[in-house]
Enzyme design. Structure first.
Site, short mmCIF file in Angstrom:
data_model
loop_
_atom_site.label_atom_id
_atom_site.label_comp_id
_atom_site.label_asym_id
_atom_site.label_seq_id
_atom_site.Cartn_x
_atom_site.Cartn_y
_atom_site.Cartn_z
N THR A 140 0.82 -1.21 0.00
CA THR A 140 0.00 0.00 0.00
C THR A 140 0.85 1.26 0.00
O THR A 140 1.98 1.25 0.52
CB THR A 140 -0.90 -0.01 1.25
OG1 THR A 140 -1.45 1.29 1.45
CG2 THR A 140 -0.13 -0.37 2.51
N ASP A 141 0.29 2.35 -0.50
CA ASP A 141 1.01 3.64 -0.45
C ASP A 141 1.17 4.14 0.99
O ASP A 141 1.99 5.03 1.25
CB ASP A 141 0.30 4.70 -1.31
CG ASP A 141 -1.15 4.96 -0.92
OD1 ASP A 141 -1.64 4.34 0.03
OD2 ASP A 141 -1.78 5.81 -1.59
N GLU A 142 0.39 3.56 1.91
CA GLU A 142 0.46 4.06 3.30
C GLU A 142 1.82 3.79 3.95
O GLU A 142 2.13 4.40 4.98
CB GLU A 142 -0.65 3.43 4.14
CG GLU A 142 -2.03 3.77 3.61
CD GLU A 142 -3.15 3.68 4.64
OE1 GLU A 142 -2.86 3.56 5.84
OE2 GLU A 142 -4.31 3.75 4.22
N TYR A 165 -1.79 -0.22 11.20
CA TYR A 165 -1.98 -0.93 9.91
C TYR A 165 -0.77 -0.72 9.01
O TYR A 165 -0.17 -1.67 8.51
CB TYR A 165 -3.26 -0.43 9.21
CG TYR A 165 -3.30 -0.79 7.74
CD1 TYR A 165 -3.49 -2.10 7.33
CD2 TYR A 165 -3.14 0.19 6.76
CE1 TYR A 165 -3.53 -2.44 5.97
CE2 TYR A 165 -3.17 -0.13 5.39
CZ TYR A 165 -3.36 -1.45 5.01
OH TYR A 165 -3.38 -1.77 3.68
N LYS A 169 2.06 -3.34 7.47
CA LYS A 169 2.28 -3.56 6.03
C LYS A 169 3.74 -3.25 5.67
O LYS A 169 4.34 -3.92 4.83
CB LYS A 169 1.33 -2.69 5.19
CG LYS A 169 -0.13 -3.09 5.25
CD LYS A 169 -0.44 -4.45 4.66
CE LYS A 169 -0.28 -4.52 3.16
NZ LYS A 169 -0.70 -5.85 2.63
P1 NAD Z 1 -10.13 -6.88 2.58
O1 NAD Z 1 -10.12 -6.58 4.04
O2 NAD Z 1 -11.35 -6.56 1.78
O3 NAD Z 1 -9.83 -8.44 2.33
C1 NAD Z 1 -8.86 -9.12 3.06
C2 NAD Z 1 -9.11 -10.61 2.84
O4 NAD Z 1 -8.08 -11.33 3.54
C3 NAD Z 1 -10.44 -11.11 3.38
O5 NAD Z 1 -11.05 -11.98 2.46
C4 NAD Z 1 -10.06 -11.86 4.65
O6 NAD Z 1 -10.96 -12.92 4.97
C5 NAD Z 1 -8.68 -12.38 4.29
N1 NAD Z 1 -7.85 -12.64 5.47
C6 NAD Z 1 -7.66 -11.82 6.53
N2 NAD Z 1 -6.83 -12.40 7.41
C7 NAD Z 1 -6.48 -13.61 6.88
C8 NAD Z 1 -5.63 -14.66 7.31
N3 NAD Z 1 -4.99 -14.60 8.47
N4 NAD Z 1 -5.49 -15.73 6.51
C9 NAD Z 1 -6.16 -15.80 5.31
N5 NAD Z 1 -6.98 -14.85 4.88
C10 NAD Z 1 -7.13 -13.76 5.65
O7 NAD Z 1 -8.86 -6.16 2.00
P2 NAD Z 1 -8.63 -5.47 0.56
O8 NAD Z 1 -9.09 -4.07 0.63
O9 NAD Z 1 -9.13 -6.37 -0.47
O10 NAD Z 1 -7.03 -5.44 0.52
C11 NAD Z 1 -6.31 -6.56 0.00
C12 NAD Z 1 -4.83 -6.26 0.10
O11 NAD Z 1 -4.53 -5.08 -0.64
C13 NAD Z 1 -4.35 -5.98 1.53
O12 NAD Z 1 -3.09 -6.58 1.68
C14 NAD Z 1 -4.25 -4.47 1.61
O13 NAD Z 1 -3.26 -4.09 2.52
C15 NAD Z 1 -3.85 -4.12 0.19
N6 NAD Z 1 -4.26 -2.80 -0.30
C16 NAD Z 1 -5.57 -2.40 -0.19
C17 NAD Z 1 -5.94 -1.16 -0.74
C18 NAD Z 1 -7.38 -0.69 -0.67
O14 NAD Z 1 -7.65 0.45 -1.05
N7 NAD Z 1 -8.34 -1.49 -0.24
C19 NAD Z 1 -4.99 -0.36 -1.38
C20 NAD Z 1 -3.65 -0.80 -1.45
C21 NAD Z 1 -3.32 -2.04 -0.92
O1 DAU Z 2 -4.11 4.07 0.58
C1 DAU Z 2 -4.34 2.70 0.51
C2 DAU Z 2 -5.18 2.28 1.71
O2 DAU Z 2 -6.51 2.75 1.47
C3 DAU Z 2 -5.19 0.75 1.92
O3 DAU Z 2 -3.89 0.34 2.24
C4 DAU Z 2 -6.16 0.39 3.05
O4 DAU Z 2 -6.24 -1.03 3.18
C5 DAU Z 2 -7.53 0.93 2.71
O5 DAU Z 2 -8.43 0.66 3.77
C6 DAU Z 2 -7.46 2.44 2.45
O6 DAU Z 2 -7.15 3.14 3.68
P1 DAU Z 2 -7.85 4.55 4.06
O7 DAU Z 2 -7.75 4.72 5.52
O8 DAU Z 2 -7.37 5.64 3.19
O9 DAU Z 2 -9.36 4.20 3.60
P2 DAU Z 2 -10.78 4.50 4.29
O10 DAU Z 2 -11.80 4.16 3.27
O11 DAU Z 2 -10.89 3.90 5.63
O12 DAU Z 2 -10.74 6.08 4.46
C7 DAU Z 2 -10.57 6.95 3.35
C8 DAU Z 2 -10.55 8.37 3.86
O13 DAU Z 2 -11.87 8.71 4.33
C9 DAU Z 2 -9.63 8.57 5.06
O14 DAU Z 2 -9.04 9.85 4.97
C10 DAU Z 2 -10.55 8.50 6.27
C11 DAU Z 2 -11.85 9.05 5.73
N1 DAU Z 2 -13.10 8.47 6.33
C12 DAU Z 2 -13.23 7.12 6.37
C13 DAU Z 2 -14.37 6.54 6.89
C14 DAU Z 2 -14.51 5.05 6.98
C15 DAU Z 2 -14.11 9.31 6.73
O15 DAU Z 2 -14.01 10.55 6.65
N2 DAU Z 2 -15.25 8.74 7.23
C16 DAU Z 2 -15.43 7.39 7.36
O16 DAU Z 2 -16.48 6.94 7.86
#
Ligand code: NAD
Ligand code: DAU
Length: 370
Positions: A140-142, A165, A169
């Site tokens: 992730t970019d985080e 988190y 990562k």
């Molecule tokens: P998500 O939370 O929707 O899905 C995570 C999945 O992993 C779920 O199906 C869960 O059941 C499974 N899981 C959790 N713990 C586990 C374990 N111990 N063993 C096996 N399976 C397990 O997450 P997502 O948003 O789909 O993110 C997927 C990946 O991409 C993550 O590694 C996250 O850090 C990364 N990522 C997410 C974003 C985003 O915007 N959502 C952006 C950049 C990177």
């Molecule tokens: O940047 C990549 C990341 O993006 C991934 O690595 C993470 O897994 C993914 O969850 C996401 O993280 P964020 O914290 O950026 O996503 P989230 O949707 O939780 O929040 C997006 C922005 O919105 C953040 O600045 C917090 C804000 N927010 C979020 C929620 C849930 C609100 O203002 N209100 C809310 O209820």
């Protein structure tokens, strides 16, 4: 036929990736390993699993026996590690779980892949790797921390995670790097910005806002709503990962992002406007509403207490993946958000399924006190 182990394949991005592979690469056999936590939903992939080309195994990436058994049963050549605890707010509530899954889970996968893919030692003692294997870590970019008003994250930006988190990562990325350096493991990492699209769990901003608008509930905006995220349509992320696995250089990190920076408040307003417009122009969707159409307006916006340690701005520089691999974000935000909203309108059963049970308690805990 190549066999991929896709961990976390029942989650948001993992499931989209599985569907992307099945639609575009029929020569790949997929083994999905997923623990089905609150964020994983078997229903999301049930229609894709056929026991042959796509196999589902319920299990934990931290469990050595489970992972070893998979490597012994199937000729796995590619591991794509999506499995993670992914929600920043939950990491503030329970950091320990993030350490276990995101760090120890990744290290277990690395160890088992190394065990299965090592076919000898070279004269200096380094492992000799089976041909054509690849470990891909979805990061992730985080990991880069938070930006001010200017600048972008490049692959050279120093790692500076600030939430439990992102710290977990980052640690996982460092372990992948350690296996690359110490064992010459053929591994790659992608660091992507915020994804949005179908099957996104409604604890994250965009799907939460869509759900609450349809129910006429307050839209919780943290702090002043001015934090910036760089949004990318999930299928564009899936394409990037596959390109890196196929053509990316082993040992390299590739940033993935859409040059689509928006303040949270802009996202919330655009989502309100889009839903209102769809409801006005296409009345057939109104049956989904649990509120009066007139209530879909900016009065729903509710500023709530800020996230602790809330990163101000993320913005990815995707030059490297563009220049080296020819990847670019294909989906414009205006198109992607429309597609996403329509998907949610048509898939209310999915939303109801994933938000029963634990989700109700989480919502009460998280927003009851804000
Ligand atoms: P998500 O939370 O929707 O899905 C995570 C999945 O992993 C779920 O199906 C869960 O059941 C499974 N899981 C959790 N713990 C586990 C374990 N111990 N063993 C096996 N399976 C397990 O997450 P997502 O948003 O789909 O993110 C997927 C990946 O991409 C993550 O590694 C996250 O850090 C990364 N990522 C997410 C974003 C985003 O915007 N959502 C952006 C950049 C990177
Ligand atoms: O940047 C990549 C990341 O993006 C991934 O690595 C993470 O897994 C993914 O969850 C996401 O993280 P964020 O914290 O950026 O996503 P989230 O949707 O939780 O929040 C997006 C922005 O919105 C953040 O600045 C917090 C804000 N927010 C979020 C929620 C849930 C609100 O203002 N209100 C809310 O209820």
């Amino acid at each position: 036929m190549k066999t991929y182990l896709v961990t976390g394949g029942a989650g948001f991005i993992g499931a989209n990736y599985v569907k992307y592979l099945l639609a575009n690469y029929p020569d790949i056999r997929i083994i999905i390993l997923d623990a089905l936590t609150y964020a994983g939903n078997y229903g999301t992939i049930a229609g894709d699993v056929d026991g042959e080309g796509c196999i589902f195994v319920k299990g934990n990436i931290c469990d050595q026996k489970t992972v070893r058994n998979l490597f012994e049963t199937y000729p796995i050549e590619v591991v794509v590690n999506f499995a993670a605890e992914s929600h920043v707010d939950r990491s503030i509530e329970n950091p320990q779980l993030f350490l276990e899954t995101n760090i120890l889970g990744t290290q277990n996968l690395l160890d088992e892949a190394k065990r299965a893919w090592t076919i000898g030692k070279d004269s200096q003692g380094y492992p000799v790797w089976k041909e054509n294997v690849r470990f891909h870590q979805v990061s992730t970019d985080e990991v880069y921390g938070s930006l001010g008003d200017d600048g972008y994250f490049t692959e050279q930006t120093p790692l500076d995670p600030r939430s439990p988190y992102s710290a977990s990562k980052t640690s996982a990325d460092l372990f992948v790097n350690a296996y690359v350096e110490t064992f010459k493991m053929p591994a790659t990492i992608t660091r992507c910005s915020n994804n949005y699209g179908p099957y996104h769990f409604p604890e994250k901003l965009i799907p939460l806002i869509i759900k609450n608008i349809l129910e006429g509930k307050p839209l919780p905006v943290y702090g002043k709503g001015i934090n910036v995220r760089d949004w990318l349509y999930v299928e564009d992320h899936c394409k990037a990962i596959e390109m890196v696995i196929r053509k990316g250089r082993p040992g390299e990190v590739y940033n993935v992002g859409g040059h689509n920076e928006k303040q949270n408040i802009e996202i919330v307003k655009m989502t309100i406007d889009s839903i209102r417009e769809i409801m006005e122009k296409e009345p057939e969707y109104r049956s989904v509403l649990k509120t009066d159409i007139e209530r879909i307006n900016y009065d729903l916006i509710t500023y709530v207490a800020d996230r602790l340690g809330h990163d101000m701005r993320y913005a990815i520089d995707p030059t490297k993946i563009g220049n080296e691999l020819g990847w670019y974000p294909e989906t414009k935000f205006e198109e992607g958000i429309q597609k996403t909203i329509r998907w949610y309108l048509k898939n209310q059963d999915w939303v109801n399924d994933v938000t029963s049970g634990d989700y109700q308690q989480y919502y009460e805990r998280m927003y009851g006190k804000r």
